[in-house]
Design an enzyme around this catalytic site. Sequence first.
Site, PDB file in Angstrom:
ATOM      1  N   LEU A   1       5.722  -9.881  25.547  1.00  0.00           N
ATOM      2  CA  LEU A   1       6.238 -10.517  26.752  1.00  0.00           C
ATOM      3  C   LEU A   1       5.937 -12.010  26.791  1.00  0.00           C
ATOM      4  O   LEU A   1       4.986 -12.501  26.186  1.00  0.00           O
ATOM      5  CB  LEU A   1       5.642  -9.828  27.981  1.00  0.00           C
ATOM      6  CG  LEU A   1       5.852  -8.308  28.042  1.00  0.00           C
ATOM      7  CD1 LEU A   1       5.260  -7.746  29.332  1.00  0.00           C
ATOM      8  CD2 LEU A   1       7.326  -7.942  27.934  1.00  0.00           C
TER       9      LEU A   1
ATOM     10  N   HIS B   1       9.942 -12.780  30.931  1.00  0.00           N
ATOM     11  CA  HIS B   1       9.690 -11.430  31.441  1.00  0.00           C
ATOM     12  C   HIS B   1       8.889 -11.478  32.744  1.00  0.00           C
ATOM     13  O   HIS B   1       9.194 -10.754  33.703  1.00  0.00           O
ATOM     14  CB  HIS B   1       8.910 -10.611  30.413  1.00  0.00           C
ATOM     15  CG  HIS B   1       9.629 -10.361  29.133  1.00  0.00           C
ATOM     16  ND1 HIS B   1       9.278 -10.979  27.959  1.00  0.00           N
ATOM     17  CD2 HIS B   1      10.691  -9.565  28.838  1.00  0.00           C
ATOM     18  CE1 HIS B   1      10.068 -10.552  26.989  1.00  0.00           C
ATOM     19  NE2 HIS B   1      10.946  -9.702  27.493  1.00  0.00           N
TER      20      HIS B   1
END
Length: 280
Positions: free
Chosen positions: A34, A38
């Site tokens: 991530l 995100h």
Amino acid sequence: MIQTLTDLSALRALVNGWKREGLRVALVPTMGNLHAGHYSLVMLARQYADRVVSSVFVNPTQFGPNEDFARYPRTPEADLRGLEDAGCDALWLPDVDTMYPLGTALATPIHAPGVSDVLEGECRPGHFDGVCTVVARLFNQVQPDVAAFGKKDYQQLAVIRQMVADLAFPIEILGGSIVREADGLAMSSRNQYLSAEDRPISSTIRKVLLQMRDSYAAGTPRAQVEDAASHTLEQAGFRVDYAVVRLPDLSEPGDSHAGARVALIAARLGNTRLIDNLEF
């Protein structure tokens, strides 16, 4: 503190408990590794729901035979810390057996006709079938009221919206704005594949998108805009899959330049495939 769940019955018990309290639940599906893009989706989802679940699952059915499933980066500890900092309430970590209890070969496929079949659908056959199949399963597992997806994957968002409308999922779909590096490169889990030599060149995609917008807005014929974009990218060292101007539904516009448009690019730099888009 964020809760981490690997058991489907425990996930459903948690979500059902929230819903009995009258709380709205959001889902942010991811494949892990991530980044700020995100986390921005988690924060967006938080504006529309009382509780946020994020999932991390590297989905084998959306990777082609020569793609990067085996080497796709997996960073679980960093993902967990980032999600907690972003305000995520629960992390859902299904394994392949939970996601595909009959195995991937017997998984019931979902295909969104039309929007799945152009651009990325032509370059990556079967990719969106894998996306739809896993997202539908996540929707069934989590039963969210809201789900957030990034606009960087513009076509994926369109595919999911079509699937949700057609299958009557009672889920509000949110599109999160693209988060960029300082030089304009759209954040992506695959950016780390870029070599030190290629990384400065990669921001050319953003510059070309802006040129496409300005040229098209000035009345330049679409084919000319697209050809110029491909040429500029190739001169910079990219291998271009497509550089196009489309209507918001991804159909080809006619001769009129009036109304909303989106420019979309997919191109390879070294061994890294990059996608980006610009709505205007």
